[in-house]
Design a protein around this motif. Structure first.
Motif: not given
Length: 536
Positions: A329-358
């Motif tokens: 997990r990588v936290d963003l300053k706004s309250g959102g965050y990234l989830i980074i998963d590395q596998t044999e075939a590829m790397t996936t990065i998922d973006v989430n709003t988290g606690s950021f409500v705008g």
């Protein structure tokens, strides 16, 4: 943008951190007992040729044989053909047209390709170039190869026969006749100047081969380029002489070794925006100053020897950033965050709003989160050295302008990346597919190993699941062995606690059904999935 290089030296490893405005942007680690192979040149021996894969395995003296694909070998000369009743003038014109594509061989006998055969028959087209690997290599053949990718996991190093020798401003290609300019040099006038001057210098020194002007060559005077050419020419002559001296009874031999990490970082990473280079080792400090004085003189006065008691990396919070770079997990300053998963075939990065409500609308919240994520994604790709296929799962946006802005922001951030990247458009599912050139292990692969408890899965069976497995195993043992009077279950403390509390009724029913006593022992060395059933 202010940039600093921190060079940390210890008896075990060398580490180089690149700080962008005080924030860790890249980290390079080289273990002294396990030096990287990229850039090394070997005289290797072909162990096996695989026509079905159009590849060969080559012994270069490492624990695993290295991999050489036919596409990474020197190109054969362009096929020569003869046509019926061709006029001499037409033949001469065609020969002149093909001159720019001719590959200049490097003169090393093991790399020479068979000359093309010109047919005297009056057929329309006669193919003469053998491009299949089984026609170019055979087992026990000795070839000069260069490592382009380090060993990654269970895969051996990747090789090429197209040797390239880098210096501060140029890259020399002995087996090519191409003159190229770095794509990062934008000005058309500067690109033309470099190409003209390199052409002139090559003719002056009678240099056979090709050259690529690196980004650092921008606005560099011609005398500096000439010095680089003479240096590269002498280096190539040394490699060729070393090749001729090798004992033919040896299966493999290191011909040329790439520079150590501290010197390599000065050659490749330092540029005019580099404010200073800080080194915490006196011996390496002197080596780097000597190297910089000869090859990168503009940075000579910016090299600083760090002598304070507190660790150099601790002062700049590099150690903390390194620990964070190994988390999912990588936290963003706004309250959102990234989830980074590395596998044999590829790397996936998922973006989430988290606690950021705008503030204004959902679309605006999503848009701002995705924009902020592009900065974090570009930094994490460089910091973690993630390569291969990468899938970015941005939060779905409705407006096309917002999608375009996010993609443009991502491309702008990746423009600072040294590794070559390629990005696709946002798909209908909101995904962005991209690739990033991979030449060495990622940070996680370099510093970590698969978990011995979960074997790299990232999760373990619940204590309840293990309890049910134990019940089934006891039933199986009871049917197979009639003599035991008692069963003793040896398992992890969490499993035993569950058996004695929530599952105690099931244990009692099982004892009644089997007519045997079941006892329990805790083994603290067991993982939650491990258990044994002892028959008494």
């Amino acid at each position: 943008m202010s940039e600093e290089l921190l060079i940390n030296i210890s008896p075990m490893e060398s580490r180089v951190a690149v700080l962008d405005n005080g924030i860790l942007g890249e980290i390079y680690i080289e273990r002294h007992h396990k030096l990287g192979l990229v850039g090394n040149i070997y005289l290797g021996t072909v162990v096996r040729v695989l026509p079905g894969m159009q590849a060969a395995f080559v012994d270069i003296g490492q624990s695993r044989t290295a991999f050489l694909h036919v596409n990474d070998m020197q190109r054969e000369p362009r096929p020569i053909v003869e046509r019926k009743n061709k006029a001499p003038e037409e033949s001469k014109k065609e020969a002149n047209t093909n001159t720019d594509n001719t590959v200049v061989e490097n003169g090393v006998d093991s790399l020479d390709v068979s000359p093309p055969v010109v047919s005297a028959q009056s057929t329309d087209v006669v193919p003469v170039s053998k491009t299949l690997i089984q026609h170019r290599l055979h087992e026990s053949q000795r070839i000069l190869v260069q490592v382009t990718k380090d060993q990654l996991g269970s895969k051996g190093a990747r090789l090429t026969t197209n040797v390239s020798l880098p210096s501060r401003y140029l890259v020399y290609l002995p087996s090519s006749d191409h003159i190229g300019i770095s794509q990062r040099i934008d000005g058309e006038e500067e690109r033309n100047r470099l190409k003209t001057e390199l052409n002139s210098l090559m003719q002056t020194v009678n240099l056979k081969g090709g050259l690529i002007a690196r980004t650092a060559a921008e606005r560099v005077p011609v005398d500096k380029l000439e010095e680089d050419i003479y240096y590269l020419l002498q280096l190539w002559r040394t490699i060729c002489a070393r090749r001729q001296e090798i004992n033919h009874h040896q299966s493999s031999e290191l011909i040329y070794q790439e520079l150590a990490l501290p010197l390599r970082s000065i050659r490749d990473l330092v540029h005019t925006d580099t404010a200073k280079v800080v080194i915490d080792n006196a011996q390496i400090y002197e080596q780097v100053r000597h190297f910089a004085k000869e090859f990168v003189p503009f940075v000579y006065d910016r090299i600083v020897h760090y002598t304070a008691e507190q660790s150099l990396f601790d002062v700049h919070r590099v150690e903390d950033d390194l620990r964070d770079a190994l988390k999912r997990r990588v936290d963003l300053k706004s309250g959102g965050y990234l989830i980074i998963d590395q596998t044999e075939a590829m790397t996936t990065i998922d973006v989430n709003t988290g606690s950021f409500v705008g503030g204004r609308s959902l679309e605006d919240t999503v848009y701002k989160t995705n924009l902020e994520a592009t900065h974090a994604i570009a930094r994490q790709l460089r910091l973690r050295n993630l390569g291969g296929i990468i899938i970015l799962d941005f939060i779905d946006m409705l407006e096309q302008q917002h999608k375009d802005d996010v993609l443009e922001s991502l491309q702008s951030q990746l423009a600072q990346d040294y590794a070559k990247t390629k990005i696709t458009q946002v798909s209908e599912l909101g995904l962005v597919e991209m690739t990033r050139k991979r030449t060495r292990e990622s940070l996680g692969q370099q510093l970590c190993e698969p978990c011995s408890t979960c074997q790299g899965r990232g999760f373990v069976k619940t204590a309840e699941t293990v309890c049910f497995e134990i019940f089934r195993e006891i039933m199986r043992c009871a049917r197979t062995y009639n003599s035991p009077k008692k069963f003793t279950v040896v398992a992890h403390a969490a499993v035993i606690d569950l058996l004695l509390t929530s599952e105690s009724d099931t244990v009692a029913d099982l004892e009644y059904l089997l007519g045997r006593v079941i006892t329990f022992d805790v083994e603290n060395l067991y993982t939650q999935e491990q258990y044994d059933i002892v028959l008494d």
